[in-house]
Design a protein around this motif. Structure first.
Motif, PDB file in Angstrom:
ATOM      1  N   HIS A   2       0.887  -1.207   0.078  1.00  0.00           N
ATOM      2  CA  HIS A   2       0.080   0.084   0.009  1.00  0.00           C
ATOM      3  C   HIS A   2       0.893   1.250  -0.093  1.00  0.00           C
ATOM      4  O   HIS A   2       1.897   1.116   0.564  1.00  0.00           O
ATOM      5  N   PRO A   3       0.451   2.468  -0.808  1.00  0.00           N
ATOM      6  CA  PRO A   3       1.001   3.611  -0.606  1.00  0.00           C
ATOM      7  C   PRO A   3       1.423   3.986   0.625  1.00  0.00           C
ATOM      8  O   PRO A   3       0.672   3.904   1.916  1.00  0.00           O
ATOM      9  N   SER A   4       2.423   4.920   0.973  1.00  0.00           N
ATOM     10  CA  SER A   4       2.647   5.638   2.352  1.00  0.00           C
ATOM     11  C   SER A   4       1.400   6.382   2.608  1.00  0.00           C
ATOM     12  O   SER A   4       0.948   7.259   1.853  1.00  0.00           O
ATOM     13  N   LEU A   5       0.834   6.356   3.847  1.00  0.00           N
ATOM     14  CA  LEU A   5      -0.196   7.357   4.335  1.00  0.00           C
ATOM     15  C   LEU A   5       0.293   8.655   4.224  1.00  0.00           C
ATOM     16  O   LEU A   5      -0.606   9.715   3.967  1.00  0.00           O
ATOM     17  N   ASP A   6       1.631   9.076   4.517  1.00  0.00           N
ATOM     18  CA  ASP A   6       2.129  10.292   4.431  1.00  0.00           C
ATOM     19  C   ASP A   6       2.195  10.931   3.269  1.00  0.00           C
ATOM     20  O   ASP A   6       1.921  12.079   3.035  1.00  0.00           O
ATOM     21  N   SER A   7       2.646  10.119   2.096  1.00  0.00           N
ATOM     22  CA  SER A   7       2.845  10.900   0.780  1.00  0.00           C
ATOM     23  C   SER A   7       2.052  10.186  -0.285  1.00  0.00           C
ATOM     24  O   SER A   7       1.973  10.716  -1.343  1.00  0.00           O
ATOM     25  N   GLY A   8       1.691   8.902  -0.125  1.00  0.00           N
ATOM     26  CA  GLY A   8       1.270   8.277  -1.388  1.00  0.00           C
ATOM     27  C   GLY A   8      -0.473   8.767  -1.673  1.00  0.00           C
ATOM     28  O   GLY A   8      -0.706   8.186  -2.860  1.00  0.00           O
TER      29      GLY A   8
END
Length: 365
Positions: A2-8
């Motif tokens: 999954h993409p990073s919650l901070d930047s994805g």
């Protein structure tokens, strides 16, 4: 992975900001962080789909605020669902073609005008009967059951009743065959979703949060539902008399009241539920000019004032206060003013503007 919650998910945070504000979610904790970052993304204007709507609402080229989302962006988008055609807004937000986005924006704006027309007709019909409802609940709540109200505008009507009576308001309308739906809007300390939870055995579904809630139910339970709601209200304590006090965040001496004050105001963005805009206060300003503006809703005229305070002269709007001119103040009167400070854009020119919340003569304050 999954993409990073901070930047994805950065590129979709503009939609997160619009949705969070439009749904009247409390502007605190993670909501505040997400909306703050989403506002930055929105102001980069990278989403082609929104460009026609921003242009139509005179927002292109200006710094968009949470207030702009509340009043200019979310109403046309919400109108799509309220008028029974949510796919129009969805297609717009997913569009990557500017021409298609323009056509869908035109459709949204047309639906929003129709929603406003239906809302005004409904308001004129329910306002006379709302007083009886308000009194029958001991001034605790307004409950309107109107078979002629379109399902899509129940929330708008509930919100308008909330502002009018300063009390929770519920509007119930027919839904699909054999069913009803309701929209509830509330103010503190009343909790909309908690109130609806008292009747979950009668409801097909319900949801919401402190400030707003909604439900659907079988039409056959309406009489029992209304009875139990009134019984529940009878058990509740009478609300305290609504206070007309204005909570002031800061009184500004003349030396501090400069154009740089907008930087302080915008530092505390985003504003919304649980984080209202800053209310500032000045003492001893002089009214240099007064211009009356027509009120299309038929109430007292709006006013555009010029206030002299310290080194600067400030344009100011004072809604529905035309009847106070010559009675409580006039040109030359020295006044104390509670206001919100914001940016105004007119003919591609930006200026700062005060929106007055309350005004008193310095002698009577």
């Amino acid at each position: 992975a999954h993409p990073s919650l901070d930047s994805g998910y950065e590129e979709i945070l503009d939609l997160v900001a619009i949705g969070t504000i439009a749904d009247l979610m409390p502007m605190e904790d993670e909501n505040r962080i997400l909306v703050h970052r989403g506002m930055r993304v929105l102001n980069k204007r990278h989403r082609t789909a929104l460009l026609p709507l921003l242009t139509a609402q005179n927002l292109l080229g200006k710094q968009i605020s949470s207030t702009d989302i509340s009043w200019q962006i979310s109403p046309p988008i919400n109108a799509s669902g309220r008028m029974g055609r949510p796919s129009v807004a969805l297609d717009l937000l997913l569009s990557e073609n500017l021409g298609q986005a323009q056509l869908l924006t035109d459709e949204l704006l047309s639906m929003n005008k129709e929603r406003q027309r239906l809302g005004q007709e409904a308001w004129e019909r329910i306002l006379p009967i709302s007083k009886d409802s308000f009194e029958s609940t001991g001034s605790k709540m307004v409950i309107i059951n109107d078979p002629e109200i379109a399902r899509g505008i129940t929330g708008v009507m509930a919100n308008r009743l909330l502002r009018h009576y300063k009390a929770p308001a519920l509007v119930i309308a027919p839904a699909e065959e054999g069913k009803i739906s309701g929209s509830l809007r509330s103010n503190e300390p009343f909790h909309a979703r908690d109130f609806l939870s008292n009747f979950e055995d009668l409801l097909l579904d319900y949801g919401g949060h402190a400030c707003a809630g909604g439900f659907s139910a079988e039409a056959m339970v309406l009489e029992e539902l209304l009875k139990r709601m009134h019984d529940r209200l009878d058990e509740m304590d009478c609300p305290e008399e609504a206070s007309e006090e204005v909570v002031i965040d800061c009184t500004l001496p003349a030396a501090y009241m400069s154009p740089k004050m907008i930087e302080v105001v915008e530092f505390f963005e985003p504003y919304g539920e649980k984080n209202p805009p800053l209310v500032l206060h000045i003492e001893g300003a002089i009214i240099e000019s007064i211009q009356r503006l027509s009120n299309k809703n038929g109430g007292p005229n709006h006013l555009k004032l010029t206030l002299a305070y310290g080194e600067y002269r400030w344009p100011a709007l004072y809604w529905e206060s035309g009847d106070r001119v010559g009675q409580e103040f006039d040109v030359g009167t020295q006044v104390n003013v509670a206001f919100r400070l914001g940016r105004n854009y007119f003919r591609n020119q930006e200026s700062l503007q005060l929106v007055i919340i309350d005004l008193k003569t310095s002698e009577s304050a």
